[in-house]
Design an enzyme around this catalytic site. Structure first.
Site, PDB file in Angstrom:
ATOM      1  N   ILE A   1       0.816  -1.216   0.000  1.00  0.00           N
ATOM      2  CA  ILE A   1       0.000   0.000   0.000  1.00  0.00           C
ATOM      3  C   ILE A   1       0.846   1.261   0.000  1.00  0.00           C
ATOM      4  O   ILE A   1       0.301   2.364  -0.110  1.00  0.00           O
ATOM      5  CB  ILE A   1      -0.958   0.020   1.215  1.00  0.00           C
ATOM      6  CG1 ILE A   1      -0.176  -0.108   2.525  1.00  0.00           C
ATOM      7  CG2 ILE A   1      -1.988  -1.082   1.099  1.00  0.00           C
ATOM      8  CD1 ILE A   1      -1.048  -0.030   3.767  1.00  0.00           C
ATOM      9  N   GLY A   2       2.149   1.146   0.114  1.00  0.00           N
ATOM     10  CA  GLY A   2       2.968   2.349   0.081  1.00  0.00           C
ATOM     11  C   GLY A   2       4.443   2.035   0.120  1.00  0.00           C
ATOM     12  O   GLY A   2       4.866   0.939   0.498  1.00  0.00           O
ATOM     13  N   ASP A   3       5.240   3.015  -0.302  1.00  0.00           N
ATOM     14  CA  ASP A   3       6.692   2.853  -0.331  1.00  0.00           C
ATOM     15  C   ASP A   3       7.329   4.207  -0.087  1.00  0.00           C
ATOM     16  O   ASP A   3       6.975   5.192  -0.749  1.00  0.00           O
ATOM     17  CB  ASP A   3       7.141   2.289  -1.681  1.00  0.00           C
ATOM     18  CG  ASP A   3       8.648   2.102  -1.741  1.00  0.00           C
ATOM     19  OD1 ASP A   3       9.259   2.023  -0.656  1.00  0.00           O
ATOM     20  OD2 ASP A   3       9.186   2.037  -2.855  1.00  0.00           O
TER      21      ASP A   3
ATOM     22  N   ALA B   1      11.405   2.533   3.504  1.00  0.00           N
ATOM     23  CA  ALA B   1      10.471   1.531   4.002  1.00  0.00           C
ATOM     24  C   ALA B   1       9.445   1.157   2.951  1.00  0.00           C
ATOM     25  O   ALA B   1       9.184   1.891   1.992  1.00  0.00           O
ATOM     26  CB  ALA B   1       9.764   2.047   5.256  1.00  0.00           C
ATOM     27  N   ILE B   2       8.865  -0.030   3.146  1.00  0.00           N
ATOM     28  CA  ILE B   2       7.760  -0.547   2.339  1.00  0.00           C
ATOM     29  C   ILE B   2       6.621  -0.882   3.292  1.00  0.00           C
ATOM     30  O   ILE B   2       6.855  -1.384   4.399  1.00  0.00           O
ATOM     31  CB  ILE B   2       8.178  -1.804   1.559  1.00  0.00           C
ATOM     32  CG1 ILE B   2       9.330  -1.468   0.611  1.00  0.00           C
ATOM     33  CG2 ILE B   2       7.011  -2.376   0.772  1.00  0.00           C
ATOM     34  CD1 ILE B   2       9.932  -2.680  -0.050  1.00  0.00           C
TER      35      ILE B   2
ATOM     36  N   ASP C   1       7.357  16.328  10.067  1.00  0.00           N
ATOM     37  CA  ASP C   1       7.091  15.931   8.680  1.00  0.00           C
ATOM     38  C   ASP C   1       5.591  15.806   8.437  1.00  0.00           C
ATOM     39  O   ASP C   1       5.114  14.829   7.847  1.00  0.00           O
ATOM     40  CB  ASP C   1       7.800  14.615   8.366  1.00  0.00           C
ATOM     41  CG  ASP C   1       7.929  14.379   6.858  1.00  0.00           C
ATOM     42  OD1 ASP C   1       7.827  15.360   6.096  1.00  0.00           O
ATOM     43  OD2 ASP C   1       8.132  13.223   6.450  1.00  0.00           O
TER      44      ASP C   1
ATOM     45  N   ASN D   1      11.250   6.260   1.212  1.00  0.00           N
ATOM     46  CA  ASN D   1      12.671   6.208   0.882  1.00  0.00           C
ATOM     47  C   ASN D   1      13.369   5.036   1.551  1.00  0.00           C
ATOM     48  O   ASN D   1      14.307   4.460   0.998  1.00  0.00           O
ATOM     49  CB  ASN D   1      13.344   7.516   1.291  1.00  0.00           C
ATOM     50  CG  ASN D   1      12.827   8.698   0.495  1.00  0.00           C
ATOM     51  OD1 ASN D   1      12.487   8.554  -0.673  1.00  0.00           O
ATOM     52  ND2 ASN D   1      12.753   9.854   1.138  1.00  0.00           N
TER      53      ASN D   1
ATOM     54  N   LYS E   1       4.929  -2.176   8.274  1.00  0.00           N
ATOM     55  CA  LYS E   1       5.971  -1.297   7.742  1.00  0.00           C
ATOM     56  C   LYS E   1       7.325  -1.973   7.927  1.00  0.00           C
ATOM     57  O   LYS E   1       7.722  -2.289   9.052  1.00  0.00           O
ATOM     58  CB  LYS E   1       5.949   0.055   8.466  1.00  0.00           C
ATOM     59  CG  LYS E   1       6.942   1.066   7.921  1.00  0.00           C
ATOM     60  CD  LYS E   1       6.779   2.409   8.638  1.00  0.00           C
ATOM     61  CE  LYS E   1       7.713   3.456   8.088  1.00  0.00           C
ATOM     62  NZ  LYS E   1       7.533   4.771   8.743  1.00  0.00           N
TER      63      LYS E   1
END
Length: 744
Positions: free
Chosen positions: A479-481, A485-486, A594, A483, A502
């Protein structure tokens, strides 16, 4: 003839005995009886001698027993009886040679033993003899010698930093009660929160001269100290040292004392005002009906008029005069006097405290509501004489300075020149949905093969997955990536609940391992409905595995891309949730660093409306113990103080939230640069000047514009706090209450 002073022993004395009815030895041997005058004189001398002897014994007892015995102990009862009889001996003692009239016949005195004195009748018809109280020497022997004195607790008074109206709290402090300095911080935080509104936990204690206290041993009995929250610098003001303490609190009954004393508690400069619709503060009369109408009106005035706003102050003096700004909110403006104190601390008059305040037109400010009306520029004076003909006229340089300030607060719309600005490129990519295709779901390959295929697509092996995660959860799509982590969607095998996994690649974080440790450390502390929860963390040599709460709607960036812009009501929901999450973080001294749409996850209903927002990704989060200088974050959302490298703190999160709120309402950020070039973008951010261009802002109210203008202040000292976001009228309001007039 030996004469002794007679003292009737209390019936509570355990050593009291009844003497037998035998003739007194003095009665069987006739002796010469002195005259009445001699007997009285001799008795008086002996009485004085015994009085001195008893006082010496009492003093000896007090020296031997530094710690007082419990009032229920038997030795103390005996000693109290002895002292009582001693104090009454001058009026109730039996004097030899005189009848008391309370017993039948005359009485003579006989010394039976060194420890017990008896009183016997001379006649056979007299009643039984009574035993005299045991001496102090005998009582001392019966007191346990194993009793050791305990160290007396220090009585310390604590004030709130910068609050000269708060009368302080007095509590006992000892090494037995507080095993560590941090434990004292926790109790002070709890006790202060019951009396005043504090911005966070107590983290520093100063003496009245501003010296930092680092251990319990430095505290002195009977002295006063100042509590500082969130590492505030010591504020040297005239603390309310002459007043009675608000409450002499003990840690065992602080709640009951606080409830009892709350009825007549005075206002504090840091007490958060009540929101509209809240119950008013209790009055000393016990209720609103019995309270003073003047007090009730002042409380109502504070509730209705006080909201976060920035005012401009002109310091009295030689022209051109100094011009500065001040953020007013419910923490520093609960009353008119508190506003004067806040102004005094900013303008720093040569004459001392600010005594008089005037508007730009020369009207005297006499009420709290005057600071929250249409005027936002004020003259500040002390005790000096005012020249109304000249002082209220502004020079050209003063006019220019005020216009520059007002330019940063401008909320009126301007015509957009050129094409509509665009959103920045998403800072992290999402894998294509081929991994989650129907064909892949319907495949008959074993589950481990499916997991292996998913991991292989990211360059990982199935054996690298920790056994407790592999055995507990089934692996879903990516569902996401980022810099480093996946992120996978996973499902609990037993409950069927969805979570996010994660996986942080440590090889990509060489030299930045402390960010991983900080993320895990921070997330383990957090528990808030609008912050993603950490379920499980597994640390291995090559990877860090985090099982996190899963939010079905995806991130806010994708939602903005789909709908372009949100309504004010939808934006209000999201900024409320984000503001609540930031307030929780900042109260713990944690800055996210962030905050951006990619790190905000949303839950949607069937119509695509946002129901809930949660803050995620704490990879750059850290505790704030001092000013930070590391340049980090995402360019579009970075605050000016980060770019200027002058040191920053918690308010950089408020700046980022202001950028997001601006984007939600119009679909693009306030600071843009052609071709996403960073240098022009950074110059625009540092200037702090932006616009609300039409037609994109033509249908958006002044309330939210005012909120954005206060969140995007380039000067962090006057920028809103996260609590101010929640206290702003637009955030508090609803769809039917958006007609508030905002004048600048």
């Amino acid at each position: 003839m030996e004469l002794e002073k007679v003292k009737i022993n209390s019936l509570h004395c355990n050593d009291a005995v009844l003497s037998s009815h035998q003739p007194s030895p003095s009665a069987t041997h006739p002796q010469s009886v002195p005259s009445k005058a001699n007997a009285v004189t001799e008795a008086s001398i002996i009485e004085k001698t015994n009085l001195q002897h008893n006082v010496q014994e009492d003093n000896s007892y007090n020296r031997d027993c530094d710690s007082p015995v419990s009032s229920s102990s038997e030795p103390e009862k005996e000693l109290d009886d002895l002292r009582y009889l001693h104090s009454s001996s001058l009026t109730n003692s039996v004097v030899v040679g005189k009848s008391t009239g309370s017993l039948n016949g005359a009485y003579s005195i006989t010394s039976v033993t060194s420890k017990t004195k008896t009183l016997e009748p001379n006649s056979a018809s007299g009643s039984a003899c009574l035993t005299i109280a045991p001496t102090a020497d005998h009582i001392k022997k019966r007191i346990p010698s194993s009793r050791t004195p305990t160290r007396k607790a220090l009585r310390i008074k604590f004030y709130r930093n910068g609050d000269r109206f708060y009368p302080g709290i007095t509590i006992p402090v000892s090494n037995e009660r507080y095993r560590s300095f941090e434990r004292l911080f926790e109790d002070l935080t709890r006790l202060l929160e019951e009396n005043v509104k504090i911005p966070g936990a107590v983290r520093t204690i100063y003496n009245m001269c501003g010296k930092k206290i680092t251990s319990l041993d430095e505290l002195e009995d009977g002295q006063s100290y100042v509590c500082s929250c969130n590492n505030e610098n010591f504020k040297k003001v005239e603390y309310n040292t002459g007043s009675q303490p608000l409450s002499n609190l003990t840690l065992t009954n602080s709640r009951s004392n606080s409830h009892r004393l709350a009825k007549c508690r005075p206002s504090s400069p840091l007490k958060n005002g009540l929101l509209a619709g809240s119950n008013p503060l209790p009055t000393c009369g016990g209720g609103t009906g019995n309270g003073s109408p003047h007090i009730a009106s002042r409380s109502s005035d504070r509730v209705t008029v006080v909201h976060p706003r920035i005012v401009t102050l002109i310091r009295s003096g030689t022209k051109p005069r100094r011009i500065m700004r001040l953020l007013l909110n419910k923490r520093n403006s609960p009353s008119f006097d508190h506003v004067l104190t806040a102004i005094t601390q900013v303008v720093r008059l040569d004459t001392g405290y600010v005594r008089k305040v005037f508007t730009l037109s020369g009207v005297s400010v006499v009420r709290l509501s005057d600071f929250f009306g249409s005027d936002d520029v004020f003259f500040a004076y002390g005790t000096e004489r005012i020249n109304t003909a000249e002082d209220f006229k502004l020079e050209a340089e003063e006019h220019r300075a005020i216009n520059v300030i007002r330019k940063t607060m401008r909320t009126t719309g301007t015509t957009c020149k050129g094409p509509k600005p665009k959103m920045p490129i998403k800072s992290k990519k999402v894998y294509p949905p081929v991994v989650d295709s129907e064909a892949f779901k319907a495949a008959t390959t074993p589950e481990d093969d499916r997991h292996a295929a998913l991991l292989t697509s990211t360059g990982m092996e199935i054996n690298e997955l920790p056994s407790n995660i592999r055995n507990t959860y089934t692996l879903g799509r990516i569902i996401g990536d980022g810099n480093f982590a996946i992120v996978f969607k996973i499902k609990h095998r037993q409950t069927g609940h969805s979570y996010a996994l994660k996986i942080i690649d440590k090889n990509k974080c060489k030299g930045k391992e402390h960010y991983i440790d900080a993320e895990v450390r921070v997330m383990k502390k957090l528990n808030h409905p609008h912050i993603i929860s950490l379920i499980l963390s597994v640390d291995q040599n090559t990877n860090m595995y985090l099982v996190l709460e899963y939010v079905s709607g995806g991130d806010l960036f994708d939602a903005i891309t789909q709908v372009t812009r949100f309504s004010e009501s939808q934006s209000r929901i999201m900024i409320r949730h984000l503001g609540a999450a930031m307030t929780y973080l900042h109260s713990m001294g944690i800055v996210h660093r962030d905050i951006k749409p990619e790190n905000l996850l949303v839950k949607l209903d069937e119509h695509g409306h946002v129901l809930e927002l949660k803050l995620a990704d704490f990879g750059l989060a850290c505790e704030v113990n001092d000013l930070l200088y590391a340049v980090c974050g995402t360019p579009t959302y970075v605050a000016p103080e980060i770019l200027l490298e002058v040191g920053y703190g918690l308010k950089i999160d408020v700046w980022a939230a202001g950028i997001i709120l601006y984007i939600l309402l119009c679909g693009f950020p306030p600071f843009v640069a052609p071709d996403n070039q960073q240098e022009p973008l950074f110059d625009a951010i540092i200037s702090g000047i932006y616009e609300f261009p039409d037609p994109y802002w033509s249908d958006i109210g002044d309330g939210v514009r005012d909120l954005i203008a206060n969140m995007l202040q380039a000067d962090p000292d006057v920028r809103f706090t996260s609590e101010d976001i929640l206290d702003h009228p637009w955030t508090i309001g609803n769809q039917g209450n958006e007609c508030t007039t905002y004048k600048r």
